[in-house]
Design a protein around this motif. Structure first.
Motif, PDB file in Angstrom:
ATOM      1  N   GLN A 186     -14.142 -51.471 -18.793  1.00 15.61           N
ATOM      2  CA  GLN A 186     -13.275 -51.398 -17.609  1.00 15.61           C
ATOM      3  C   GLN A 186     -13.102 -52.759 -16.923  1.00 15.61           C
ATOM      4  O   GLN A 186     -12.141 -52.967 -16.208  1.00 15.61           O
ATOM      5  CB  GLN A 186     -13.840 -50.383 -16.609  1.00 15.61           C
ATOM      6  N   LEU A 187     -14.013 -53.663 -17.149  1.00 15.29           N
ATOM      7  CA  LEU A 187     -13.951 -54.944 -16.443  1.00 15.29           C
ATOM      8  C   LEU A 187     -12.773 -55.800 -16.897  1.00 15.29           C
ATOM      9  O   LEU A 187     -12.313 -56.662 -16.160  1.00 15.29           O
ATOM     10  CB  LEU A 187     -15.263 -55.710 -16.627  1.00 15.29           C
ATOM     11  N   SER A 188     -12.290 -55.589 -18.099  1.00 12.94           N
ATOM     12  CA  SER A 188     -11.181 -56.408 -18.599  1.00 12.94           C
ATOM     13  C   SER A 188      -9.897 -55.630 -18.825  1.00 12.94           C
ATOM     14  O   SER A 188      -8.869 -56.204 -19.167  1.00 12.94           O
ATOM     15  CB  SER A 188     -11.577 -57.051 -19.936  1.00 12.94           C
ATOM     16  N   VAL A 189      -9.975 -54.314 -18.656  1.00 15.00           N
ATOM     17  CA  VAL A 189      -8.903 -53.473 -19.179  1.00 15.00           C
ATOM     18  C   VAL A 189      -7.614 -53.510 -18.341  1.00 15.00           C
ATOM     19  O   VAL A 189      -6.544 -53.181 -18.840  1.00 15.00           O
ATOM     20  CB  VAL A 189      -9.446 -52.034 -19.369  1.00 15.00           C
ATOM     21  N   ALA A 190      -7.719 -53.946 -17.110  1.00 16.49           N
ATOM     22  CA  ALA A 190      -6.503 -54.001 -16.286  1.00 16.49           C
ATOM     23  C   ALA A 190      -5.518 -55.028 -16.845  1.00 16.49           C
ATOM     24  O   ALA A 190      -4.307 -54.879 -16.686  1.00 16.49           O
ATOM     25  CB  ALA A 190      -6.857 -54.344 -14.839  1.00 16.49           C
ATOM     26  N   ARG A 191      -6.042 -56.048 -17.498  1.00 16.85           N
ATOM     27  CA  ARG A 191      -5.155 -57.072 -18.043  1.00 16.85           C
ATOM     28  C   ARG A 191      -4.986 -56.976 -19.549  1.00 16.85           C
ATOM     29  O   ARG A 191      -4.125 -57.618 -20.131  1.00 16.85           O
ATOM     30  CB  ARG A 191      -5.724 -58.469 -17.720  1.00 16.85           C
ATOM     31  N   TRP A 192      -5.874 -56.244 -20.196  1.00 16.52           N
ATOM     32  CA  TRP A 192      -5.880 -56.252 -21.657  1.00 16.52           C
ATOM     33  C   TRP A 192      -6.292 -54.866 -22.139  1.00 16.52           C
ATOM     34  O   TRP A 192      -7.474 -54.542 -22.185  1.00 16.52           O
ATOM     35  CB  TRP A 192      -6.868 -57.319 -22.167  1.00 16.52           C
ATOM     36  N   ASN A 193      -5.298 -54.041 -22.436  1.00 11.02           N
ATOM     37  CA  ASN A 193      -5.614 -52.697 -22.888  1.00 11.02           C
ATOM     38  C   ASN A 193      -5.452 -52.598 -24.413  1.00 11.02           C
ATOM     39  O   ASN A 193      -5.254 -53.603 -25.101  1.00 11.02           O
ATOM     40  CB  ASN A 193      -4.789 -51.659 -22.128  1.00 11.02           C
ATOM     41  N   VAL A 194      -5.524 -51.389 -24.912  1.00 14.85           N
ATOM     42  CA  VAL A 194      -5.505 -51.158 -26.357  1.00 14.85           C
ATOM     43  C   VAL A 194      -4.230 -51.690 -27.012  1.00 14.85           C
ATOM     44  O   VAL A 194      -4.266 -52.222 -28.122  1.00 14.85           O
ATOM     45  CB  VAL A 194      -5.655 -49.639 -26.603  1.00 14.85           C
ATOM     46  N   LEU A 195      -3.127 -51.572 -26.312  1.00 12.48           N
ATOM     47  CA  LEU A 195      -1.868 -52.032 -26.890  1.00 12.48           C
ATOM     48  C   LEU A 195      -1.857 -53.556 -27.044  1.00 12.48           C
ATOM     49  O   LEU A 195      -1.395 -54.080 -28.060  1.00 12.48           O
ATOM     50  CB  LEU A 195      -0.709 -51.564 -25.991  1.00 12.48           C
ATOM     51  N   HIS A 196      -2.379 -54.267 -26.048  1.00  9.41           N
ATOM     52  CA  HIS A 196      -2.484 -55.729 -26.179  1.00  9.41           C
ATOM     53  C   HIS A 196      -3.343 -56.076 -27.393  1.00  9.41           C
ATOM     54  O   HIS A 196      -3.015 -56.961 -28.174  1.00  9.41           O
ATOM     55  CB  HIS A 196      -3.120 -56.354 -24.927  1.00  9.41           C
ATOM     56  N   SER A 197      -4.450 -55.371 -27.519  1.00  8.20           N
ATOM     57  CA  SER A 197      -5.365 -55.635 -28.639  1.00  8.20           C
ATOM     58  C   SER A 197      -4.694 -55.405 -29.980  1.00  8.20           C
ATOM     59  O   SER A 197      -4.799 -56.220 -30.889  1.00  8.20           O
ATOM     60  CB  SER A 197      -6.582 -54.700 -28.556  1.00  8.20           C
ATOM     61  N   ALA A 198      -4.016 -54.265 -30.090  1.00  6.85           N
ATOM     62  CA  ALA A 198      -3.405 -53.922 -31.384  1.00  6.85           C
ATOM     63  C   ALA A 198      -2.322 -54.940 -31.742  1.00  6.85           C
ATOM     64  O   ALA A 198      -2.201 -55.354 -32.888  1.00  6.85           O
ATOM     65  CB  ALA A 198      -2.827 -52.511 -31.320  1.00  6.85           C
ATOM     66  N   ARG A 199      -1.559 -55.367 -30.740  1.00  4.98           N
ATOM     67  CA  ARG A 199      -0.510 -56.362 -31.007  1.00  4.98           C
ATOM     68  C   ARG A 199      -1.124 -57.692 -31.437  1.00  4.98           C
ATOM     69  O   ARG A 199      -0.528 -58.434 -32.210  1.00  4.98           O
ATOM     70  CB  ARG A 199       0.338 -56.574 -29.752  1.00  4.98           C
TER      71      ARG A 199
END
Ligand SMILES: [Zn+2]
Length: 437
Positions: A222-235
């Motif tokens: 949760q500490l990073s997820v506001a800026r970097w969620n699963v979609l950012h990761s997959a891309r």
């Protein structure tokens, strides 16, 4: 033919348990498993009786030798060579070894050593484990090498180092990230486990890792997820997501951060797990436009889900998880102590856990399972991981529970087995050595 080598472990485990003989038998120049019913893991229905011939550790033939309930004509069966070994598997099922995509090899806090953990995994048919972070790359790669050389009784191990682990300084630039990734590959790791980081660092690390041909996992904390969620990761090239965090955040359509109460503190495990139970409800509704778009993009990116449903089961039914009948015989006293309410032990958040929290989690599970089942139906890859050693979930036993929960999510049993076997080998890039065809 690709080998179904791992299935041998399963049969050996059953046999050696049954006979209480030394588990260190073989390898044999030839091995024939006779009369089994085969489930090959690729979605095909069971078939039998079959005789499976293995030579030099590779399956060389699978012969259908008869019909159910009819005596088998011995003349038509493969012949045993001198020095070979036969196993009568009449009445047994044979399937590829299971792959635990999220297997921590014990832990100091749990007082659980590798030997204990490996035995429980193997006894449940788990023959390959992806180790995400955990006790450091040297610990995992050392066991991996010993397992490869058959010096210890262990599953095949793939070591995914926690990102940044072993670095003397915090990684704060893209170049430092790339350097760490290159060193990680040199150390013999198979991939990286991320927990989230600055976007520039995630991008650089994933890019470098992909250039090296290694794989990756991420628990989107949760500490990073506001800026970097699963979609950012997959891309950016992440290959698998762990658990589910970061997915509802990618599905938000009327907010940008989770609806945290203002006294929330991430170090408070009750806050962390209690509020997580309300998170799926904050995401786009199933089958809405945004929900569909996110799912379809993830599938187009060939992104793999590792749900680990079971590790949250105590959140919806603490009593069931805590009183599971195997604890008395198989849970180490030190592990049992680790599970008890604690402000320090990860996932031991039982200070104020009541019906309200459980009901919220039941609803959370329904929304999560709907996503995972539909992801599978649209051609997305789902795999099976347990994350045992926390929250009353025990190595091996929890893996089977994970399979039951995939069934609950809507998977056909053959889809469950496919996800536990072939899908894992595909994601790990070991389909030429093990799995099925
Ligand atoms: Zn984990």
């Amino acid at each position: 033919m690709r080998t179904l080598l791992s299935l041998l472990f399963l049969v050996f485990t059953l046999i050696s348990n049954a006979q209480n003989s030394s588990p260190a038998e073989g390898p044999f120049n030839q091995l024939i498993i006779r009369g089994a019913t085969l489930i090959n893991g690729n979605g095909a229905p069971p078939i039998g009786p079959v005789d499976i011939t293995v030579e030099n550790d590779k399956i060389t033939a699978i012969d259908v030798v008869g019909y159910p309930g009819v005596p088998i004509n011995d003349d038509k069966r493969p012949k045993l060579k001198n020095g070979g070994k036969e196993i009568n598997a009449n009445g047994m099922f044979v399937l590829p070894g299971f792959i635990d995509m999220h297997g921590h090899i014990g832990g100091n806090a749990q007082g659980a050593d590798w030997d204990y953990v490996f035995r429980l995994w193997l006894a449940h048919g788990v023959t390959t484990v992806r180790e995400p972070s955990g006790r450091g790359v040297n610990y995992a790669t050392d066991l991996k090498r010993k397992s490869e050389k058959n010096e210890i009784i262990a599953p095949r191990i793939l070591a995914y180092t926690g990102f940044g682990q072993g670095s003397k300084k915090p990684i704060s630039t893209a170049e430092q990230a790339r350097e760490w990734v290159r060193q990680n590959a040199k150390n013999g790791a198979d991939g990286i486990k991320f927990f989230g980081a600055e976007p520039e660092i995630m991008k650089a690390a994933l890019d470098e890792n992909n250039k090296l041909g290694l794989r990756s996992a991420c628990h989107h904390a949760q500490l990073s997820v506001a800026r970097w969620n699963v979609l950012h990761s997959a891309r950016a090239g992440l290959t698998t997501m762990e658990h589910w965090y970061g997915l509802p955040e990618a599905l938000f359509d009327d907010r940008t951060v989770q609806d945290y109460p203002l006294d929330y503190n991430y170090q408070n495990e009750q806050h962390r797990f209690g509020e997580a139970g309300k998170l799926w409800k904050q995401a786009a509704a199933p089958y809405s436009n945004h929900w569909n778009e996110v799912m379809n993009e993830l599938i187009d990116l060939d992104f793999t889900l590792v749900p680990t449903f079971n590790i949250y089961e105590a959140s919806r039914d603490l009593h069931r998880a805590r009183r599971a009948e195997w604890h008395e015989d198989y849970t180490l006293p030190s592990l049992w102590r680790f599970y008890q309410p604690s402000k320090i032990s990860h996932g031991s958040y039982w200070h104020f856990w009541g019906t309200e929290e459980e009901v919220a989690w039941k609803e959370n599970f329904k929304l999560w399972m709907t996503f995972v089942n539909e992801y599978k139906n649209r051609g997305g890859r789902v795999t099976t991981g347990s994350d045992s050693g926390f929250i009353f979930q025990l190595y091996g036993f929890a893996y089977i529970r994970e399979m039951e929960m995939l069934r609950e999510a809507g998977f056909h049993p053959l889809e469950v087995i496919r996800d536990a076997t072939i899908n894992g080998t595909e994601e790990l890039g070991i389909g030429n050595e093990t799995g099925s065809k």
